[in-house]
Design a protein around this motif. Structure first.
Motif, PDB file in Angstrom:
ATOM      1  N   ARG A  40      50.299  35.729  43.251  1.00  0.00           N
ATOM      2  CA  ARG A  40      49.419  35.101  44.955  1.00  0.00           C
ATOM      3  C   ARG A  40      48.093  35.500  44.911  1.00  0.00           C
ATOM      4  O   ARG A  40      47.443  34.725  44.906  1.00  0.00           O
ATOM      5  CB  ARG A  40      50.360  35.056  45.671  1.00  0.00           C
ATOM      6  N   LEU A  41      48.013  36.680  44.606  1.00  0.00           N
ATOM      7  CA  LEU A  41      46.917  37.401  44.650  1.00  0.00           C
ATOM      8  C   LEU A  41      45.872  36.912  43.522  1.00  0.00           C
ATOM      9  O   LEU A  41      44.621  36.285  44.050  1.00  0.00           O
ATOM     10  CB  LEU A  41      46.976  38.602  44.751  1.00  0.00           C
ATOM     11  N   ALA A  42      46.831  36.269  42.623  1.00  0.00           N
ATOM     12  CA  ALA A  42      45.435  35.647  41.051  1.00  0.00           C
ATOM     13  C   ALA A  42      44.966  34.364  41.147  1.00  0.00           C
ATOM     14  O   ALA A  42      44.056  33.546  40.877  1.00  0.00           O
ATOM     15  CB  ALA A  42      46.779  36.020  39.691  1.00  0.00           C
ATOM     16  N   THR A  43      45.818  33.088  42.298  1.00  0.00           N
ATOM     17  CA  THR A  43      45.310  32.321  42.432  1.00  0.00           C
ATOM     18  C   THR A  43      44.252  31.853  43.063  1.00  0.00           C
ATOM     19  O   THR A  43      43.063  31.198  42.784  1.00  0.00           O
ATOM     20  CB  THR A  43      46.913  31.751  43.245  1.00  0.00           C
ATOM     21  N   PHE A  44      43.533  33.481  43.694  1.00  0.00           N
ATOM     22  CA  PHE A  44      42.222  33.173  44.473  1.00  0.00           C
ATOM     23  C   PHE A  44      41.592  34.720  44.353  1.00  0.00           C
ATOM     24  O   PHE A  44      41.753  35.837  44.900  1.00  0.00           O
ATOM     25  CB  PHE A  44      42.324  33.224  45.655  1.00  0.00           C
ATOM     26  N   THR A  45      41.015  34.594  43.321  1.00  0.00           N
ATOM     27  CA  THR A  45      40.270  36.105  42.469  1.00  0.00           C
ATOM     28  C   THR A  45      38.809  36.434  42.634  1.00  0.00           C
ATOM     29  O   THR A  45      37.835  35.018  43.092  1.00  0.00           O
ATOM     30  CB  THR A  45      39.855  35.687  40.824  1.00  0.00           C
ATOM     31  N   PRO A  46      38.324  37.075  43.557  1.00  0.00           N
ATOM     32  CA  PRO A  46      36.748  36.957  44.031  1.00  0.00           C
ATOM     33  C   PRO A  46      35.762  37.353  43.320  1.00  0.00           C
ATOM     34  O   PRO A  46      36.624  37.087  42.355  1.00  0.00           O
ATOM     35  CB  PRO A  46      36.738  37.584  45.796  1.00  0.00           C
ATOM     36  N   SER A  47      35.229  36.664  43.246  1.00  0.00           N
ATOM     37  CA  SER A  47      33.849  37.575  42.132  1.00  0.00           C
ATOM     38  C   SER A  47      33.642  38.764  42.414  1.00  0.00           C
ATOM     39  O   SER A  47      34.223  39.011  43.430  1.00  0.00           O
ATOM     40  CB  SER A  47      32.176  36.859  42.894  1.00  0.00           C
ATOM     41  N   VAL A  48      33.240  38.868  41.047  1.00  0.00           N
ATOM     42  CA  VAL A  48      33.300  40.305  40.862  1.00  0.00           C
ATOM     43  C   VAL A  48      32.096  41.703  42.727  1.00  0.00           C
ATOM     44  O   VAL A  48      32.261  42.747  42.833  1.00  0.00           O
ATOM     45  CB  VAL A  48      33.040  41.314  39.432  1.00  0.00           C
TER      46      VAL A  48
END
Length: 597
Positions: free
Chosen positions: A474-482
């Motif tokens: 679930r976290l990986a479905t939305f990964t903020p930019s670094v």
């Protein structure tokens, strides 16, 4: 506890039944007649011994004597100046605590109630008096229901069913023999009172590291140390301070050891990925061990490979991965380029085996690194510290060959209240995140750490593996930019000092470039431990942080979920207790709740 009469049951609808009678249908007088009390403060009154035993009842002398005999009180009563007619002062003045309790038991026996409530009946008694009272309770408990409130495991183990309360909540319940064989509160209470061995820490099942069961058993480690010391010292206590575990690969355990009255540290390591016997036999390792011989327990080899356990043993200050740790204090200070008074003894402030040690020497703090990249990063951060827009320690020296940095001691007090200071901390972070990011090489990717943590959690508690896998997915479905903010990668309240000039940051060893939300989330999640501190506390800290920061950073909730998940291994890693699996599970649940918000 249920006897053959006076049984008490509670059904799911909430009715309380006494011998089949709903208490709501019973008169108060009848109910009072069914219940007897023996309290920790025995209520005796002015009057004779016989009158105190027969209080509130019409009873013959024969019945009074019979009750006293069953309570184990008859012998001391007849030895009194006037026997059962001896007058007592208020509160039973002149009698011992045990004697007063036995008279209270005799009084309750005379009433013959169906239910007895005992509230700490042996508290404050010496061993002999407690034994006498416990023996007399046998007659009172027979064939009746007894509710016992006690801290005495000698009494609690006589019950049929035990309910353990902790902080006003039911911590565990069951038969005494089941609970004392477990790993919970009852076992710990029994161990503290010498009625059971301390509970063993549960160990993860790892076929590549079968030593885990031994390494997490303080008794087994104490026995191994006793064999190694060969009678030179007596090992009096062993406790686990820190565990670093890489499933299927290696485990390092740092112990506090009390031996012959002295306090020491010893580290044991097991590895499936390297030959530790060869590491111990290396000439460089042997040479380091020789340097610390005078600074460890007498008669203990500083470095040893224990073939029976297949582990490497090191007594601090030996760590063959940290050569600087073995240097004498004077040589270490000289190599680091700082002046300290001759024969200054260093104070160990922090230590992670095979990683880093932090020493206080006079007016300086020295940091020793095992990894060359970690040293170079820390050295760059230390040298750039004076250019940061926050107060931090000034560099004092370093030695690249030893991988040691030195900095001046900051004068201040530890930050005590993370909530009260949250707005000030938020303002500090806003200043830091607005600074240029030059000379900072690494980029911080929190999802990488979350995946590593999830793998470890799944190995520690296999039944949690599907949950942490789903959480990471679930976290990986939305990964903020670094992001491009100057971030302290390991930021928490213990990294701060309260000084006359404001908050100061102790170091920037884990500095990197990332999103500002990462640091706010890491700071707020750090106090979470799977016990009393939960997500509400983190939200309270975040509220203050955001107020001081001036805005709510983008994707903050996502970063909080990651930060909490990263903390999920800490119940096992730092001073683990027997409930670490439950605490790990609660941390995973908290991370799930954080993401759901």
């Amino acid at each position: 506890m249920r006897g053959s009469s006076g049984s008490v049951t509670i059904d799911v609808t909430g009715s309380v039944l006494l011998d089949g009678h709903d208490l709501r249908d019973c008169s108060l007088a009848w109910l009072r007649a069914q219940v007897g009390f023996v309290l920790q403060d025995t209520a005796l009154f002015s009057g004779t011994v016989a009158e105190n035993i027969a209080y509130s009842r019409q009873a013959s002398r024969d019945h009074v004597v019979q009750a006293a005999r069953r309570a184990g009180a008859h012998d001391f009563v007849v030895a009194l100046p006037q026997g059962y007619d001896t007058p007592l002062g208020p509160g039973g003045l002149g009698l011992s605590g045990g004697q007063r309790q036995r008279l209270a038991i005799a009084r309750t026996l005379l009433r013959d109630p169906a239910v007895v409530v005992l509230d700490e009946p042996t508290i404050g008694l010496d061993a002999a008096s407690e034994r006498a009272v416990v023996d007399s309770l046998d007659a009172l408990l027979r064939d009746r229901t007894t509710v016992l409130i006690t801290h005495s495991l000698r009494l609690a183990r006589r019950a049929h069913h035990v309910v353990v309360l902790d902080g006003g909540r039911v911590a565990e319940q069951g038969r005494p023999d089941e609970l004392v064989a477990g790993h919970g509160h009852f076992r710990r209470l029994a161990a503290a009172q010498g009625m059971a061995s301390p509970p063993r820490l549960p160990a993860p099942a790892d076929v590549a590291l079968r030593q885990l069961n031994v390494l997490l058993d303080p008794d087994a480690v104490a026995e191994a140390l006793h064999d190694q010391l060969k009678g030179h010292l007596t090992v009096e206590g062993v406790s686990v301070r820190y565990v670093r575990y890489k499933p299927g690969t290696n485990v390092v355990v740092d112990y506090d050891v009390t031996a012959s009255g002295g306090n020491h540290r010893v580290v044991l390591m097991a590895a499936a990925d390297r030959d530790l016997a060869k590491r111990a036999a290396r000439p460089a390792s042997v040479a380091l061990a020789e340097k610390v011989t005078e600074r460890i327990p007498a008669g203990a080899p500083p470095l040893a490979f224990l073939p029976a356990l297949d582990v490497l043993l090191q007594w601090l200050p030996l760590d063959v991965w940290l050569p600087a740790f073995a240097e004498t204090p004077d040589d270490l200070a000289r190599r680091a380029g700082v002046d300290v008074p001759v024969a200054t003894q260093p104070r160990l402030l922090a230590y992670k085996p095979r990683r880093r040690a932090v020493l206080r020497m006079g007016a300086h703090v020295l940091k020793l690194y095992a990894d060359a990249d970690a040293f170079r990063s820390a050295a760059r951060a230390l040298l750039a510290g004076p250019r940061r827009p926050v107060l931090t320690a000034a560099p004092a020296g370093m030695d690249a060959a030893l991988q040691v940095t030195a900095q001046e001691v900051l004068s201040g007090e530890p930050l005590q209240d993370a909530v009260a200071a949250a707005a000030e901390v938020g303002a500090l972070l806003a200043a830091l995140h607005g600074a240029p990011t030059r000379a900072v090489g690494r980029r911080l990717d929190p999802l990488v750490g979350a995946r590593q943590t999830a793998a470890t959690v799944g190995a520690l508690v296999p039944e949690l593996a599907p949950r942490v896998d789903r959480l990471v997915a679930r976290l990986a479905t939305f990964t903020p930019s670094v992001g491009d903010a100057l971030c302290h990668g390991g930021f928490h309240a213990r990294q701060l000092l309260v000084t006359p000039d404001g908050l100061a940051v102790l170091d920037f060893d884990e500095m990197g470039v990332g999103r500002g939300a990462l640091v706010l989330a890491t700071y707020a999640a750090h106090p979470l431990d799977g016990r009393s501190v939960g997500l509400d506390h983190a939200e309270e800290v975040l509220h203050g942080l955001v107020a001081g920061y001036g805005r709510r950073p983008q994707d903050l909730d996502w970063h909080v979920a990651v930060a909490v998940l990263r903390r999920a291994v800490f119940p096992f890693r730092t001073a683990p207790a027997v409930d670490w699996p439950e605490r790990v599970e609660r941390m995973v649940g908290t991370a799930e709740a954080a993401l759901a918000r």
